[in-house]
Design a protein around this motif. Structure first.
Motif, PDB file in Angstrom:
ATOM      1  N   ARG A  78      -3.345   0.461   9.429  1.00  0.00           N
ATOM      2  CA  ARG A  78      -2.298  -0.488   9.414  1.00  0.00           C
ATOM      3  C   ARG A  78      -1.780  -0.823   8.217  1.00  0.00           C
ATOM      4  O   ARG A  78      -0.664  -1.283   7.741  1.00  0.00           O
ATOM      5  N   LYS A  80      -1.598   0.998   5.666  1.00  0.00           N
ATOM      6  CA  LYS A  80      -0.710   2.007   5.123  1.00  0.00           C
ATOM      7  C   LYS A  80       0.808   1.856   5.971  1.00  0.00           C
ATOM      8  O   LYS A  80       1.690   1.985   5.117  1.00  0.00           O
ATOM      9  N   GLU A 166       3.736  13.815  15.624  1.00  0.00           N
ATOM     10  CA  GLU A 166       3.818  13.717  14.103  1.00  0.00           C
ATOM     11  C   GLU A 166       5.150  12.810  13.949  1.00  0.00           C
ATOM     12  O   GLU A 166       5.218  12.349  12.749  1.00  0.00           O
ATOM     13  N   ARG A 245       9.141  11.830  10.515  1.00  0.00           N
ATOM     14  CA  ARG A 245       7.746  11.772  10.315  1.00  0.00           C
ATOM     15  C   ARG A 245       7.153  10.375   9.805  1.00  0.00           C
ATOM     16  O   ARG A 245       6.028   9.802  10.353  1.00  0.00           O
TER      17      ARG A 245
END
Lengths: 270, 270, 270, 270
Positions: A78, A80, A166, A245
């Protein structure tokens, strides 16, 4: 059902599927009390801790090895997510002049999901409360990023991540045929859905339109493209969604589109 | 054509319809120079001053009595407009919980026009750059009010003021049939227009849709109502506009609507 | 004493020095009522209007010619003051990297006064509520400019304008001997006062320190310099004040100082 | 020295104290590559990961058991610190009227440290960049909380935590004898230091004053009190620091002080 008593006549009730659950809660509370944490808080933290440890533990046929670091790992993710999103928003604001023309009437937002493994619901996707808005020729994020701040984008992202885990970030921009041409020219893959073809049994379910549409767009090309758009509907603005991404990847694409749009507008006037 | 020379080889050219225009400019520059104002600035101020003095002067058959206070009167009105709008926005933010549910997807804005006599174009109407946006259960104005900040609302207001010059303020809110019922119940007069009936020759002119629609809505009832709405169109969100004599009047209506909406929602859950 | 009655049993009482005052109030109220303005508001506006018209009228031996435009002229000046200040703050924010090192511990502010003729008290000087603060290596104005937002700077400016009415703007920056050297080098005139020399009869009066100090600094050199500073006192941060004709003039000086400071710091490290 | 090569001719150099360090880096990079993370990013992340795993691992006589979750645990703690601080700031803003009178000239800030175990330097303490400032009768945090945003408070807190590791939060408020009396009356423990007694060998070291002073204040009473203050110095504003286990604890004390100050002011006027 189990109980934890604390203080005079206070207790919480909780369902422990296994004795392991009970043991984890007990251990956590003991440690918390040792660290002089408020008992009520300790109990509530312990339940959340034990639930996550079991949810993300290793499941065997008749037992679970609890992942006691699950709570930490999720909070670390979270942290990051919020930080990368905040940095991406800074880049957007610093390049205001390239982004301003991409802001739709309903304003822009950018979302970023926890890794697929931890993505359970709309609150596991962060975005900007109040969105990113145009102010004159500049753009401004109305507040710092928060989890649970955009239901629309979170729903789209959860559908996307079913196919490509991803691809964890998305932003919405203004639909315009000139922007679509630029996306084509820049070589970004794209697909679309037509809101008027939405089946009535989907339309009647709150929040079902976007996942349905995103699923249609992915089905059409057979993979998750860089861009998914729809041309609007009665009362609904047309919209382009840019995928990537991470927020940095999405913002890079936004800046490429914004720069090319600016150049095409200059060329038109010369 | 006339010239004013200042400094070495600098000059401005201006068209003076009468010698009066020339005299006003000359007088203003003399006074400005006396006050040690930068000469280039003085000339530019003088032209604006003289133009306004003649525009708002008393016109006789073959002469004009210049209104030398026109510039001051207009700026004084601008000051009042900005201040009243800022106060209204404060009231909106302080009553966030009543307003949050009225914010449309494209966000809310509130506009306030100079008095009809001084209303010449879209820049004579003030509004909030970046609009008023929902942040969680609260609302937030993205920036302080400025003239020229909302083309949409300014166009609507200019049409309204052709019919009722005293109706100088407007705000847009979310369209919903439950909100419309509340407006009805509160006794506010209302009318609407249908965007799908817009003639093609209007649709092709940039910015002509809103004045056309507002004109239609007024024609339908024969007066300027408290509320004008439309039910949207392909790619266009449905919208309700609330009208009033000043921002305070508009905000009072918004709060009444918001309060009644909240009560109706509570009743539904009981 | 005079009365104006409005509605049922409502009235305001006001002191009319002359019958002229009464006539002006009556005329204004009549016009306001004609324009359908709320009666209570009309009466309050009329009193303010008449007071200003008489205050700024032409005084003869036994009569006054009221300046009926005084209210407009003052509000027009207020509009200009707020706008010029807002522009100056924009310039400061856009040149954050040159200004950040000038921000004192108590933060920076910039003030701008109405022209001397209209300067009656601290509320006739505008500044930034919450001041201008350092955020990392950038600077940010906490809110848009407002009248009455800085007592300290307003007091300094009122003293300055007793001597030089055309010097209407001031900003405070961090005191540092290296900044003082730069001011010297750039050729800006400067003077100072010593807070430890403040007479006790001044110290005991709330708000008297700054006017006393500014007066001392002006006396020392015989004119209003570009810069006035003091080296602090027990519990009081040392401070530099930069003066100018308008906020634009002050900001130009701030940028020159900030640029030279940056260069001197780079040189020191090479 | 060790090298990791990636791509064509790119490499990073790093010092691996043990082969364990090398193994951890290698494993992390392998996993990152498997997850298609950019190689350069993977290497930089791996180094930070391995360093933390060893720093916080279990040290035996001739070996270290790496704590491979150290990075996650630290980031999880960072997430909690930022969130609790943001909530505390909300409470402060919602109780503006109780806090406004506590804001000092240099503005208020509130800081919160990582747990002692992870506190290595000033960047492990979070605070508000641009501080919390008074705007009229209200208060406003200039930005969202960030690590490394207040050197002053971080230095004070690091000294405090040498003595009481559980006291992880601090806020500074205005010094005033009436506020001191309230602190006494509320039963909060307090101590002080005298900046004029600072030894010259401390004064000459950048950033040494505050830790010295806080140490003196703690020595005076023999424990970490709720409140530490100093009465200022030449050019330095007097200041009160309020300490607590977490931001919530500190804000509770601030609100008690602010409420009592308001009541004492009301009583004085009755």
């Amino acid at each position: 059902l189990n109980f934890i008593r604390y203080g005079e006549g206070n207790y919480v009730e909780f369902e422990a599927v296994t004795s392991l659950h009970k043991d984890l809660v007990a251990t956590y509370v003991m440690v918390a009390v040792f660290n002089r944490v408020d008992l009520k808080q300790a109990v509530s933290d312990a339940l959340s801790f034990a639930t996550k440890a079991l949810e993300f533990g290793i499941k065997n046929i008749d037992s679970v090895v609890p992942e006691v670091y699950a709570s930490s790992i999720i909070d670390a993710e979270r942290f990051k997510v919020i930080n990368e999103l905040a940095q991406a928003v800074n880049t957007i604001e610093e390049n205001s002049q390239l982004i301003a023309d991409l802001i739709p009437e309903v304003n822009m937002n950018i979302a970023y999901s926890l890794p697929k493994h931890f993505l359970k619901n709309l609150n596991d996707v962060a975005a900007i409360p109040g969105r990113i808005t145009r102010v004159g020729n500049s753009v401004k994020a109305v507040s710092p990023p928060e989890f649970g701040a955009s239901k629309h984008l979170a729903r789209a992202l959860m559908k996307v991540m079913e196919h490509s885990p991803e691809i964890r970030s998305i932003a919405n921009i203004r639909f315009d045929t000139s922007i679509l041409k630029i996306i084509e020219k820049l070589g970004y893959t794209h697909s679309f859905y037509d809101r008027s073809l939405e089946p009535p049994e989907i339309k009647s379910v709150e929040g079902a339109t976007i996942p349905w549409g995103v699923g249609e767009a992915i089905k059409r090309v057979g993979y998750v493209p860089d861009v998914i758009y729809h041309k609007g509907d009665y009362g609904k603005e047309a919209m382009i969604a840019v995928l990537g991404r991470d927020p940095n990847d999405v913002v890079r694409k936004l800046l490429n589109i914004g720069r090319a749009l600016k150049e095409s507008e200059i060329r038109r006037w010369c």
